[in-house]
Design a protein around this motif. Structure first.
Motif, PDB file in Angstrom:
ATOM      1  N   UNK A   1       0.838  -1.202   0.000  1.00 42.59           N
ATOM      2  CA  UNK A   1       0.000   0.000   0.000  1.00 42.59           C
ATOM      3  C   UNK A   1       0.874   1.254   0.000  1.00 42.59           C
ATOM      4  N   UNK A   2       1.932   1.248   0.809  1.00 43.56           N
ATOM      5  CA  UNK A   2       2.812   2.411   0.862  1.00 43.56           C
ATOM      6  C   UNK A   2       3.469   2.684  -0.478  1.00 43.56           C
ATOM      7  N   UNK A   3       3.937   1.627  -1.140  1.00 47.79           N
ATOM      8  CA  UNK A   3       4.586   1.796  -2.438  1.00 47.79           C
ATOM      9  C   UNK A   3       3.615   2.330  -3.480  1.00 47.79           C
ATOM     10  N   UNK A   4       2.318   1.995  -3.350  1.00 46.63           N
ATOM     11  CA  UNK A   4       1.327   2.439  -4.328  1.00 46.63           C
ATOM     12  C   UNK A   4       0.689   3.774  -3.963  1.00 46.63           C
ATOM     13  N   UNK A   5       1.060   4.316  -2.804  1.00 49.33           N
ATOM     14  CA  UNK A   5       0.470   5.590  -2.389  1.00 49.33           C
ATOM     15  C   UNK A   5      -0.920   5.456  -1.794  1.00 49.33           C
ATOM     16  N   UNK A   6      -1.292   4.221  -1.387  1.00 45.99           N
ATOM     17  CA  UNK A   6      -2.587   3.980  -0.743  1.00 45.99           C
ATOM     18  C   UNK A   6      -2.402   4.065   0.763  1.00 45.99           C
ATOM     19  N   UNK A   7      -3.163   4.926   1.415  1.00 45.47           N
ATOM     20  CA  UNK A   7      -3.010   5.156   2.844  1.00 45.47           C
ATOM     21  C   UNK A   7      -3.994   4.301   3.632  1.00 45.47           C
ATOM     22  N   UNK A   8      -3.483   3.537   4.590  1.00 46.28           N
ATOM     23  CA  UNK A   8      -4.336   2.722   5.459  1.00 46.28           C
ATOM     24  C   UNK A   8      -4.794   3.592   6.631  1.00 46.28           C
ATOM     25  N   UNK A   9      -6.102   3.815   6.700  1.00 41.73           N
ATOM     26  CA  UNK A   9      -6.665   4.666   7.750  1.00 41.73           C
ATOM     27  C   UNK A   9      -7.092   3.880   8.985  1.00 41.73           C
ATOM     28  N   UNK A  10      -7.343   2.601   8.789  1.00 42.89           N
ATOM     29  CA  UNK A  10      -7.755   1.771   9.910  1.00 42.89           C
ATOM     30  C   UNK A  10      -7.882   0.332   9.475  1.00 42.89           C
ATOM     31  N   UNK A  11      -7.821  -0.584  10.435  1.00 45.49           N
ATOM     32  CA  UNK A  11      -7.985  -1.996  10.096  1.00 45.49           C
ATOM     33  C   UNK A  11      -8.439  -2.770  11.329  1.00 45.49           C
ATOM     34  N   UNK A  12      -9.114  -3.907  11.074  1.00 45.95           N
ATOM     35  CA  UNK A  12      -9.507  -4.831  12.125  1.00 45.95           C
ATOM     36  C   UNK A  12      -9.274  -6.248  11.620  1.00 45.95           C
ATOM     37  N   UNK A  13      -8.922  -7.142  12.541  1.00 47.37           N
ATOM     38  CA  UNK A  13      -8.665  -8.539  12.205  1.00 47.37           C
ATOM     39  C   UNK A  13      -9.708  -9.393  12.915  1.00 47.37           C
ATOM     40  N   UNK A  14     -10.371 -10.270  12.155  1.00 48.24           N
ATOM     41  CA  UNK A  14     -11.402 -11.136  12.719  1.00 48.24           C
ATOM     42  C   UNK A  14     -11.060 -12.590  12.405  1.00 48.24           C
ATOM     43  N   UNK A  15     -10.899 -13.392  13.454  1.00 48.14           N
ATOM     44  CA  UNK A  15     -10.653 -14.825  13.283  1.00 48.14           C
ATOM     45  C   UNK A  15     -11.984 -15.529  13.079  1.00 48.14           C
ATOM     46  N   UNK A  16     -12.136 -16.243  11.963  1.00 51.97           N
ATOM     47  CA  UNK A  16     -13.364 -16.961  11.637  1.00 51.97           C
ATOM     48  C   UNK A  16     -13.025 -18.442  11.496  1.00 51.97           C
ATOM     49  N   UNK A  17     -12.899 -19.149  12.625  1.00 53.47           N
ATOM     50  CA  UNK A  17     -12.500 -20.543  12.580  1.00 53.47           C
ATOM     51  C   UNK A  17     -11.052 -20.650  12.133  1.00 53.47           C
ATOM     52  N   UNK A  18     -10.826 -21.401  11.050  1.00 54.31           N
ATOM     53  CA  UNK A  18      -9.468 -21.565  10.536  1.00 54.31           C
ATOM     54  C   UNK A  18      -9.069 -20.432   9.598  1.00 54.31           C
ATOM     55  N   UNK A  19      -9.999 -19.529   9.317  1.00 52.51           N
ATOM     56  CA  UNK A  19      -9.726 -18.420   8.405  1.00 52.51           C
ATOM     57  C   UNK A  19      -9.683 -17.109   9.176  1.00 52.51           C
ATOM     58  N   UNK A  20      -9.089 -16.110   8.546  1.00 52.77           N
ATOM     59  CA  UNK A  20      -9.002 -14.775   9.137  1.00 52.77           C
ATOM     60  C   UNK A  20      -9.510 -13.762   8.126  1.00 52.77           C
ATOM     61  N   UNK A  21     -10.349 -12.855   8.582  1.00 55.71           N
ATOM     62  CA  UNK A  21     -10.825 -11.766   7.724  1.00 55.71           C
ATOM     63  C   UNK A  21     -10.207 -10.470   8.222  1.00 55.71           C
ATOM     64  N   UNK A  22      -9.519  -9.765   7.337  1.00 56.96           N
ATOM     65  CA  UNK A  22      -8.934  -8.462   7.653  1.00 56.96           C
ATOM     66  C   UNK A  22      -9.763  -7.384   6.963  1.00 56.96           C
ATOM     67  N   UNK A  23     -10.176  -6.406   7.717  1.00 49.87           N
ATOM     68  CA  UNK A  23     -10.957  -5.293   7.173  1.00 49.87           C
ATOM     69  C   UNK A  23     -10.084  -4.041   7.197  1.00 49.87           C
ATOM     70  N   UNK A  24      -9.798  -3.490   6.002  1.00 51.42           N
ATOM     71  CA  UNK A  24      -8.977  -2.282   5.885  1.00 51.42           C
ATOM     72  C   UNK A  24      -9.857  -1.111   5.451  1.00 51.42           C
ATOM     73  N   UNK A  25      -9.618   0.045   6.030  1.00 49.81           N
ATOM     74  CA  UNK A  25     -10.193   1.294   5.533  1.00 49.81           C
ATOM     75  C   UNK A  25      -9.042   2.089   4.942  1.00 49.81           C
TER      76      UNK A  25
END
Length: 328
Positions: A14-38
């Motif tokens: 994201x930094x190399x592309x000029x995309x700014x991460x404003x916030x994120x959350x990580x959610x464990x869903x069993x054996x999988x993980x969902x990452x939510x980026x703003x």
């Protein structure tokens, strides 16, 4: 994204592309993980560009949804604020969820398919919300919890249209907009009228919180009688395990007229329309006015006395006019 170091790789991409991460959350869903980026992207970037960036950084099943500035607010806070807007401000559940889930259509071609989120209300009905980008498991869980917290409030939240005092009373379905009017109705009723309705003395004044269930029940429908600016009658029609019951309250100044009969007929019509073959009205033993109202509505009734209350059971197969015939 569920391997060590992948979040760092995503941040570098994201930094190399000029995309700014404003916030994120990580959610464990069993054996999988969902990452939510703003994120905020450079001018000219499309949803597809952002999706490809995160896929190239190692993400799978990536979906992108346009959001507003509110998305940078803590998600739990946003959802709690949404619950308050439904329960206190009377906003429609579907409208608030649409804002929380950001269902506005994208301005680019959909790359992931159209998704429909089916949510189950407590009364068995469904609420459908659609979006071009797929809903994540986290969003689905949040939406269902939100619906449960608001008790599946249904119906329009527009303020009640007032009627001139000279007009006859009107029976209509209640909504959350009627909370204050139904509280005021209880305040105007005598202890006797309240006892007939609840079969117990009310020790405390009715509150807005208690009244919400009376205007938006989980398993049934609420009715009100409006005359002028005031609600002068209320009825609660509920279904539990296949048994339909109806309880009503009429302001003392209107008792003995035809309001009880109007409410009984409307309740019977609703119950029959939902498949009921019998309706049971519950009141105090001393409430002879309700028995007369049932007769004026044209029903034959079976009367049973149970623990200080009277159960007036009427068949809904037909509704002929005539006198009440009692057995029991």
């Amino acid at each position: 994204m569920d391997r060590p170091g992948i979040l760092a790789e995503t941040a570098l991409a994201c930094g190399a592309a000029g995309v700014n991460i404003l916030g994120m959350q990580v959610f464990a869903m069993g054996k999988r993980v969902t990452d939510v980026f703003v994120v905020s992207a450079p001018e000219g970037w499309t949803d597809l560009d952002i999706a490809h960036l995160f896929e190239s950084a190692g993400g799978s099943q990536v979906s992108v949804t346009r959001v507003d500035q509110g998305a940078t607010v803590d998600s739990a806070t946003r959802y709690l604020q949404g619950v308050r807007e439904v329960l206190e401000d009377g906003r429609d559940v579907a409208d608030v969820l649409a804002e929380l889930l950001e269902t506005e259509p994208p301005d680019v071609a959909d790359y992931a398919g159209h998704d429909v989120l089916e949510l189950a209300r407590r009364n068995g009905s469904a609420l459908s919300i659609s979006r071009a980008g797929p809903f994540t498991p986290v969003e689905k869980a949040r939406a269902q919890a939100f619906l449960a917290l608001t008790r599946g409030a249904i119906g329009t939240t527009a303020r009640v249209t007032t009627l001139p005092s000279s007009q006859v009373p009107v029976v209509r379905q209640a909504s959350l907009a009627d909370v204050e009017a139904v509280v005021a109705l209880h305040d105007r009723c005598s202890d006797k009228a309240l006892f007939d309705r609840y079969q117990v003395p009310l020790q405390l004044p009715m509150t807005a919180r208690m009244t919400r269930r009376l205007v938006a029940p989980d398993n049934g429908v609420a009715l009100v009688v409006q005359q002028g600016d005031d609600v002068v009658g209320h009825g609660l029609l509920e279904e539990l395990d296949g048994v339909w019951t109806f309880r009503l309250l009429i302001q003392d100044t209107h008792l003995g007229g035809n309001l009880e009969t109007l409410l009984v007929r409307r309740a019977a019509s609703h119950a029959k329309g939902d498949g009921a073959d019998r309706l049971t009205l519950i009141t105090a033993e001393s409430n002879d006015k309700l028995l007369r109202a049932v007769g004026n509505a044209g029903f034959m009734a079976r009367i049973e006395r149970r623990d200080g209350s009277v159960h007036i059971s009427v068949p809904l197969s037909s509704m002929p006019l005539g006198a009440v015939h009692t057995t029991g």
